[in-house]
Design a protein around this motif. Structure first.
Motif, PDB file in Angstrom:
ATOM      1  N   ARG A  41      32.196  20.189  58.233  1.00  0.00           N
ATOM      2  CA  ARG A  41      32.286  20.130  59.694  1.00  0.00           C
ATOM      3  C   ARG A  41      33.459  20.894  60.272  1.00  0.00           C
ATOM      4  NH1 ARG A  41      30.404  13.802  60.707  1.00  0.00           N
ATOM      5  NH2 ARG A  41      28.308  14.112  59.843  1.00  0.00           N
ATOM      6  N   VAL A  88      28.203  17.010  65.130  1.00  0.00           N
ATOM      7  CA  VAL A  88      28.527  17.843  66.289  1.00  0.00           C
ATOM      8  C   VAL A  88      29.788  17.276  66.956  1.00  0.00           C
ATOM      9  CG1 VAL A  88      27.747  18.683  68.531  1.00  0.00           C
ATOM     10  CG2 VAL A  88      26.112  18.463  66.652  1.00  0.00           C
ATOM     11  N   LEU A 110      31.558  20.879  74.147  1.00  0.00           N
ATOM     12  CA  LEU A 110      31.990  21.481  72.891  1.00  0.00           C
ATOM     13  C   LEU A 110      33.208  22.326  73.230  1.00  0.00           C
ATOM     14  CD1 LEU A 110      28.606  22.662  71.344  1.00  0.00           C
ATOM     15  CD2 LEU A 110      29.904  20.604  70.788  1.00  0.00           C
ATOM     16  N   TYR A 118      23.997  23.204  65.299  1.00  0.00           N
ATOM     17  CA  TYR A 118      24.294  22.461  66.517  1.00  0.00           C
ATOM     18  C   TYR A 118      23.037  22.335  67.378  1.00  0.00           C
ATOM     19  CZ  TYR A 118      29.379  22.854  65.742  1.00  0.00           C
ATOM     20  OH  TYR A 118      30.651  22.752  65.241  1.00  0.00           O
TER      21      TYR A 118
END
Length: 439
Positions: A36, A333, A389, A405
């Motif tokens: 991640r 995410v 984001l 994503y």
């Protein structure tokens, strides 16, 4: 040895994963935990060599050369490199002629440094609401806030989208006041062919290490339209004995990063378009609005939720957002709120201690307001219904991450039942009802 090099590549998307069980309910995550992390800025041998060679030059020459290169890139008249974004905003205001006790109109939605810089200039920030589509300063709200003591309007090109500069420029000109940009999110952002930082009478911009255009550590730069404004800022520093100087190390790193900025810009634009197309297909999620003729720099990517599109319109939108946030994070995410209450409701602007004994607010008590979050309904509505984001669209070698994503948003939007369950079982509060926080 500590390394940023990934242990293994991120797998390419598998269409079957978007229909699998959500990670929050025991299924596999779209992005595994060990994969991640995103790495930015990218540090190359050119960056290292440039730092080494810069040691042969005088530090002030390294900084001056960088500032001139970036000034030319932006197209501003004059530039003054600084140690931080906040100090650049302070000098932009001083250069624009802001005096103690003056009023400066700022948006209620921004990072706190925008308003803190006004206080550093010994002026009073006057907060106004934002446009419901761009999330930048609403020109109509700014017009309504102008008084005889207003000296400047300070829009923020929030997240990298230029504010409505034509309307704000016309407003400033009609009242004989300055237009000062906060371009801290807006590296390479444009209206037409003109770059943010060159629109106003002055501008400030952060160049810290987590921005789209990163220097080595902290840094900033103030831009000025004319020589008189630039000289005013220079004289202010000399008169008050303030050292806002940029580090030569930061400048040397920035000089080589500047050469790659157009490449990074293209990567973000590509990834933003890819993700936006996927979001619009979900019904629930929507990409940032970009007016015609504007180039969004995507320092952040704010996503709007419309729960009614998937049968969740009977639920509070803020609760749906919180549930969706949990589901997205479980999928890997790194979505977040980035601000949860209007800036005038943060402690420095509620208690207004300033530099002591209420200064500089005491210079102009008529401009001071005891604001409640409800004074800024558009800002509250945006905070209720959006997620961000922050820096995840700009890793230049990870196209597959943007694809994943997109799949994660698709996967979550396909499960209104799971969202409803979390909302029903949870006890979510509106963002501003929690402890105020930044970022």
């Amino acid at each position: 040895m500590i390394t940023d090099f990934p242990a293994k590549p991120l797998p390419l998307p598998d269409p079957a994963e978007t229909g699998a069980e959500l990670a929050a309910f025991g299924g596999g995550a779209i992005i595994p935990k060990e994969l991640r992390r995103t790495v930015f800025p990218v540090i190359t041998k050119e960056d290292v060599f440039n730092l080494m060679l810069a040691q042969r030059a005088k530090p002030e020459r390294v900084v001056a050369d960088f500032a001139e290169a970036y000034r030319s890139y932006v197209g501003a008249g004059y530039a003054l490199p600084t140690a931080s974004g906040t100090s650049s905003l302070h000098l932009a205001l001083v250069g624009a002629g802001v005096q103690p006790g003056d009023e400066v109109i700022v948006p209620a939605f921004t990072f706190i440094a925008t308003a803190q810089a006004v206080v550093a200039a010994h002026a009073v920030p006057v907060f106004v609401d934002i446009d419901p589509k761009t999330y930048c300063m609403d020109p109509a709200a700014a017009a309504a806030a102008i008084t005889g003591r207003t000296r400047a309007i300070m829009p923020v090109h929030v997240h990298g989208l230029p504010a409505d500069v034509p309307a704000l420029r016309a407003l400033a000109d009609s009242h004989g006041i300055a237009l000062v940009e906060d371009a801290s999110h807006a590296h390479s952002a444009k209206i037409g062919d003109q770059v943010a930082g060159s629109f106003g009478d002055a501008a400030g911009q952060s160049l810290m290490a987590d921005k789209n255009f990163p220097l080595g550590g902290e840094g900033g730069i103030a831009f000025f339209k004319d020589g008189a404004s630039h000289q005013r800022a220079v004289d202010y520093l000399e008169r008050h004995g303030i050292d806002y100087g940029m580090s030569w190390v930061a400048a040397a790193f920035g000089a080589s990063q500047l050469k790659r900025l157009p490449y990074y810009d293209e990567v973000r634009a590509r990834n933003a378009a890819l993700l936006g197309e996927a979001l619009e297909g979900t019904g629930l999620f929507h990409a940032p609005y970009v007016p015609q003729g504007h180039t969004h720099a995507y320092n952040m990517y704010r996503i709007t939720l419309t729960p009614d599109a998937i049968g969740l319109g009977d639920l509070p939108v803020y609760a749906v957002k919180e549930a969706v946030h949990e589901l997205l994070v479980a999928e890997g995410v790194p979505a977040r709120e980035w601000q949860n209450t209007p800036i005038p409701c943060h402690l420095p602007f509620r208690h207004r201690g300033g530099f002591g004994n209420g200064y500089p607010f005491s210079l102009n008590p008529e401009a001071v307001r005891d604001h409640r979050p409800e004074d800024f309904p558009v800002t509250l509505g945006m905070l209720d219904s959006t997620l961000v984001l922050c820096r995840e669209l700009r890793a230049p070698v990870e196209y597959e991450r943007a694809l994943r994503y997109a799949d994660a948003f698709t996967k979550v939007a396909r499960r209104p039942d799971a969202i409803r369950k979390l909302v029903t079982d949870g006890s979510y509060r509106r963002p501003y009802e929690k402890a105020a926080r930044l970022g």
